[in-house]
Design an enzyme around this catalytic site. Structure first.
Site, PDB file in Angstrom:
ATOM      1  N   TYR A   1      98.222  -1.036 -50.678  1.00 28.02           N
ATOM      2  CA  TYR A   1      96.688  -0.975 -50.420  1.00 28.02           C
ATOM      3  C   TYR A   1      96.205   0.434 -51.164  1.00 28.02           C
ATOM      4  CZ  TYR A   1      92.031  -0.303 -48.569  1.00 28.02           C
ATOM      5  OH  TYR A   1      90.662   0.081 -48.693  1.00 28.02           O
TER       6      TYR A   1
ATOM      7  N   ASP B   1      99.968   7.418 -54.856  1.00 26.24           N
ATOM      8  CA  ASP B   1      98.719   7.373 -53.987  1.00 26.24           C
ATOM      9  C   ASP B   1      99.145   8.272 -52.594  1.00 26.24           C
ATOM     10  OD1 ASP B   1      96.833   6.928 -52.181  1.00 26.24           O
ATOM     11  OD2 ASP B   1      96.592   4.861 -52.675  1.00 26.24           O
TER      12      ASP B   1
ATOM     13  N   LYS C   1      91.454  11.855 -47.307  1.00 29.73           N
ATOM     14  CA  LYS C   1      91.738  11.867 -46.014  1.00 29.73           C
ATOM     15  C   LYS C   1      91.706  13.032 -45.305  1.00 29.73           C
ATOM     16  CE  LYS C   1      93.127   6.841 -45.476  1.00 29.73           C
ATOM     17  NZ  LYS C   1      91.696   6.367 -44.989  1.00 29.73           N
TER      18      LYS C   1
END
Length: 429
Positions: free
Chosen positions: A148, A249, A278
């Protein structure tokens, strides 16, 4: 006269779209009044221990005084200024810290305004790099299933092609090359056959592949798959052998979440391009970054366009950069590393869920705890139960997981773990 303002939940239900929620039959939303430490206070009076750290970002908890002070001080001077043709101290300070903290030889930083955008930028970097080398056929991205990487279109194209929430966009998305998800478990032994199959994919597709993108060690929203570090080591070697860039990622895994500052450190490797976000600002402002090696950056700059073709309006926002500098400064301190180790140990309390017949697996790594059950969780049902237990946990699919703030006490972690056990044991999911 009562002037107390309350949140209009009915207006919210009728007019406001929440993430991954139907406008016909929306999931319930709860009115948040304030946040503090690692707690969320609802307008209805409940105070909840936050097990999600606001989608894994609020690693220092809410309202950390050093971050709030940095934001306030920056607001007094300059809240925003365009990054085209201008620069400012918060951006310079942030990029110095990012280069210091990330593994060498990453030393060029592109500041983006969100995680999905940083992935888009990484894909653009990879394609432009090979265009500048005259290899115009290298336009595809290779990736592992169960991944994802975000909600924008290029990012969606490298999410799991079958089980992701973006499968419906097939036909509109770029066609990428998918290999099987890593299957050798983090604490197990790396299967050589798996690596042989991976190399076979590289041999078959490398002439058309610009980069391989993967979440290192933990595939997050694709199923909380914790895989063996040797997979990453092999991947680094294969990318070098077949002239494919490696994009890692680290948006969810970076900044201590897996027990290392960056998850790739479990394998002692470094990528050509890295995405972070984040926890970058401690969950206070939206900000992300894409880092690249000098070879990638100069390669792009020597190409036909001479520049990287991307430039968000809020790129390098001073408020967000100031928050990020404060957040990263906190992450560098020894007490933060000690807190992560302590939280990791406390999360072992989840292991007793293995005694429940409907539990398929329990996984703990760093400040991540996952309980996998045998059916898709009813989110509305289980969240109502969790609120009654004084915790905020938002499962997805068959996974009930927590990624708490690093400041969470052992007692808080035990309360979260007990709530998960009680929800499963009592069939509240």
């Amino acid at each position: 006269m009562n002037n107390k303002q309350t949140i209009d939940i009915e207006f919210d239900r009728q007019h406001i779209w929440h993430p991954y929620t139907s406008m016909i039959d929306p999931l319930p939303v709860y009115p948040a009044k304030r946040t503090f430490e690692n707690k969320i206070e609802l307008e209805t009076g409940e105070i909840l221990i936050d097990g999600m750290a606001s989608w894994w970002s609020a690693v220092h908890g809410y309202g950390h005084p050093e971050i709030i002070t940095a934001i306030k001080n920056q607001a007094d001077t300059m809240s925003h200024v365009m990054f085209g043709g201008l620069t400012h101290q918060p951006a310079v300070d942030l990029c110095k810290l990012l280069i210091e903290l990330t593994p060498a030889p990453l030393n060029r930083v592109f500041l983006a305004d969100g995680g999905s955008v940083s992935v888009e930028v990484s894909i653009k970097m990879a394609i432009q790099y090979w265009l500048s080398k005259g290899k115009r056929n290298k336009t595809q991205i290779m990736t592992a299933k169960k991944g994802y990487h975000g909600d924008t279109f290029a990012a969606m194209s490298v999410c799991d092609p079958v089980n992701s929430m973006h499968a419906m966009y097939q036909g509109f998305l770029p066609e990428q090359v998918f290999v099987e998800a890593p299957s050798s478990k983090f604490e197990g032994t790396q299967c050589q056959e798996e690596l042989n199959q991976l190399e076979a994919a590289f041999a078959a597709h490398h002439e058309n592949v610009a980069a391989f993108i993967i979440e290192p060690i933990v595939q997050n929203a694709g199923g909380m798959n914790f895989y063996h570090p040797d997979y990453l080591k092999a991947l680094r070697k294969l990318c070098d052998k077949y002239e494919v860039l490696l994009i890692l990622d680290e948006i969810a895994t970076g900044f201590g979440r897996t027990g290392k500052m960056f998850a790739c450190e479990h394998a002692d490797i470094s990528p050509d391009i890295m995405c972070v976000g984040k926890a970058l600002t401690g969950g206070n402002m939206t900000l992300a970054a894409t880092l690249a090696t000098e070879d990638v950056a100069l390669g792009i700059s020597q190409g036909e366009a001479k520049v990287l073709m991307h430039g968000p309006t809020f790129m390098g926002n001073p408020l967000a950069c100031a928050a990020a500098v404060a957040s990263l400064t906190l992450l560098k301190r020894k007490e933060c590393d000690a807190n992560i180790k302590r939280v990791s140990q406390a999360l072992e309390a989840l292991k007793r869920c293995q005694n429940l017949s409907v539990v398929k697996a329990v996984r703990v790594l760093g400040a991540i705890g996952v309980v996998e059950v045998d059916r898709v969780v009813d989110v509305a049902k289980i969240q109502k139960f969790f609120i009654q237990k004084g915790v905020w946990i938002r499962p997805f699919g068959k996974l009930i997981y927590i990624m708490p703030a690093y400041i969470s006490s052992d007692k808080d972690i035990l309360t979260l773990a007990d709530a998960i056990y009680a929800a499963i044991a009592g069939d509240h999911f």
